[in-house]
Write a protein that holds these residues in place. Sequence first.
Motif, mmCIF file in Angstrom:
data_model
loop_
_atom_site.group_PDB
_atom_site.id
_atom_site.type_symbol
_atom_site.label_atom_id
_atom_site.label_comp_id
_atom_site.label_asym_id
_atom_site.label_seq_id
_atom_site.Cartn_x
_atom_site.Cartn_y
_atom_site.Cartn_z
ATOM 1 N N MET A 130 48.875 61.203 39.820
ATOM 2 C CA MET A 130 48.703 60.244 38.746
ATOM 3 C C MET A 130 49.089 58.836 39.188
ATOM 4 N N ASN A 131 50.176 58.746 39.969
ATOM 5 C CA ASN A 131 50.618 57.441 40.474
ATOM 6 C C ASN A 131 49.609 56.841 41.449
ATOM 7 N N ILE A 132 48.947 57.693 42.202
ATOM 8 C CA ILE A 132 47.944 57.215 43.151
ATOM 9 C C ILE A 132 46.759 56.611 42.399
ATOM 10 N N LYS A 133 46.343 57.240 41.317
ATOM 11 C CA LYS A 133 45.234 56.723 40.517
ATOM 12 C C LYS A 133 45.593 55.368 39.893
ATOM 13 N N ARG A 134 46.833 55.228 39.430
ATOM 14 C CA ARG A 134 47.288 53.947 38.861
ATOM 15 C C ARG A 134 47.303 52.860 39.936
ATOM 16 N N ALA A 135 47.790 53.211 41.115
ATOM 17 C CA ALA A 135 47.842 52.239 42.210
ATOM 18 C C ALA A 135 46.431 51.805 42.599
ATOM 19 N N ILE A 136 45.488 52.759 42.640
ATOM 20 C CA ILE A 136 44.097 52.426 42.968
ATOM 21 C C ILE A 136 43.501 51.537 41.879
ATOM 22 N N LEU A 137 43.779 51.857 40.612
ATOM 23 C CA LEU A 137 43.289 51.038 39.501
ATOM 24 C C LEU A 137 43.833 49.613 39.576
ATOM 25 N N ILE A 138 45.116 49.474 39.843
ATOM 26 C CA ILE A 138 45.736 48.139 39.948
ATOM 27 C C ILE A 138 45.160 47.375 41.127
ATOM 28 N N CYS A 139 44.967 48.044 42.253
ATOM 29 C CA CYS A 139 44.366 47.383 43.426
ATOM 30 C C CYS A 139 42.937 46.941 43.118
ATOM 31 N N CYS A 140 42.184 47.775 42.437
ATOM 32 C CA CYS A 140 40.807 47.407 42.076
ATOM 33 C C CYS A 140 40.794 46.204 41.133
ATOM 34 N N LEU A 141 41.712 46.177 40.173
ATOM 35 C CA LEU A 141 41.793 45.042 39.251
ATOM 36 C C LEU A 141 42.177 43.753 39.976
ATOM 37 N N ILE A 142 43.089 43.852 40.917
ATOM 38 C CA ILE A 142 43.493 42.670 41.699
ATOM 39 C C ILE A 142 42.318 42.163 42.525
ATOM 40 N N ILE A 143 41.586 43.058 43.153
ATOM 41 C CA ILE A 143 40.425 42.663 43.962
ATOM 42 C C ILE A 143 39.339 42.055 43.084
ATOM 43 N N LEU A 144 39.095 42.650 41.927
ATOM 44 C CA LEU A 144 38.102 42.123 40.987
ATOM 45 C C LEU A 144 38.505 40.728 40.493
ATOM 46 N N THR A 145 39.768 40.558 40.158
ATOM 47 C CA THR A 145 40.264 39.255 39.703
ATOM 48 C C THR A 145 40.126 38.207 40.805
ATOM 49 N N ALA A 146 40.505 38.545 42.025
ATOM 50 C CA ALA A 146 40.384 37.607 43.145
ATOM 51 C C ALA A 146 38.920 37.255 43.398
ATOM 52 N N GLY A 147 38.034 38.257 43.317
ATOM 53 C CA GLY A 147 36.609 37.997 43.514
ATOM 54 C C GLY A 147 36.058 37.061 42.457
ATOM 55 N N CYS A 148 36.439 37.282 41.191
ATOM 56 C CA CYS A 148 35.981 36.396 40.108
ATOM 57 C C CYS A 148 36.510 34.981 40.301
ATOM 58 N N TYR A 149 37.755 34.862 40.697
ATOM 59 C CA TYR A 149 38.361 33.546 40.925
ATOM 60 C C TYR A 149 37.636 32.802 42.046
ATOM 61 N N ILE A 150 37.346 33.487 43.125
ATOM 62 C CA ILE A 150 36.638 32.870 44.255
ATOM 63 C C ILE A 150 35.225 32.458 43.833
ATOM 64 N N PHE A 151 34.534 33.318 43.093
ATOM 65 C CA PHE A 151 33.184 32.993 42.633
ATOM 66 C C PHE A 151 33.194 31.777 41.716
ATOM 67 N N MET A 152 34.124 31.731 40.780
ATOM 68 C CA MET A 152 34.213 30.596 39.853
ATOM 69 C C MET A 152 34.588 29.311 40.591
ATOM 70 N N ASN A 153 35.464 29.423 41.549
ATOM 71 C CA ASN A 153 35.887 28.240 42.306
ATOM 72 C C ASN A 153 34.742 27.679 43.137
ATOM 73 N N ARG A 154 33.909 28.550 43.659
ATOM 74 C CA ARG A 154 32.786 28.111 44.472
ATOM 75 C C ARG A 154 31.747 27.372 43.634
ATOM 76 N N ASN A 155 31.579 27.761 42.384
ATOM 77 C CA ASN A 155 30.578 27.169 41.509
ATOM 78 C C ASN A 155 31.154 26.125 40.558
ATOM 79 N N TYR A 156 32.374 25.713 40.778
ATOM 80 C CA TYR A 156 33.035 24.760 39.885
ATOM 81 C C TYR A 156 32.433 23.363 40.043
ATOM 82 N N ASP A 157 32.189 22.726 38.927
ATOM 83 C CA ASP A 157 31.662 21.359 38.912
ATOM 84 C C ASP A 157 32.815 20.390 38.661
ATOM 85 N N PRO A 158 33.202 19.568 39.646
ATOM 86 C CA PRO A 158 34.325 18.651 39.454
ATOM 87 C C PRO A 158 34.065 17.594 38.383
#
Length: 135
Positions: free
Chosen positions: A1-29
């Motif tokens: 059960m702990n392994i599944k939680r750790a995988i879920l948290i890692c996936c959420l962190i990767i998804l959040t970082a990916g969204c942040y990078i995508f938004m930063n790349r397309n940001y209009d100053p």
Amino acid sequence: MNIKRAILICCLIILTAGCYIFMNRNYDPLARYQYDLDDKTKALVLEKLNDREIKYIIDYAIDINSFYYYLDNGNFNIYHLKEYEFAKPYLYKLNDHQIVNVVENLLKKDVDFEYYINRFLGMTYDEILYIEIGL
């Protein structure tokens, strides 16, 4: 059960970082800039001004019409816009690029700006260049 939680948290962190990078790349100053810009003007402003200067024109709500004609000059400094506007009526025989050059040279020489601008009233660019302060 702990392994599944750790995988879920890692996936959420990767998804959040990916969204942040995508938004930063397309940001209009210039997204917060309150004046309307066409695509050509927007591209020129983004090319000629750095992030700090863009933030300055946004924070102080500087209209594009007050500095657009100076942008192509390599000596242009957005922080000296007030001096350009002060000098423009006095240096009426000069074009915008020449006004920028004269103002920047005066500011670089650290002389009495208003005295020399008044002295240059009605002079041509060549006459101003050969005045005694050696612009």
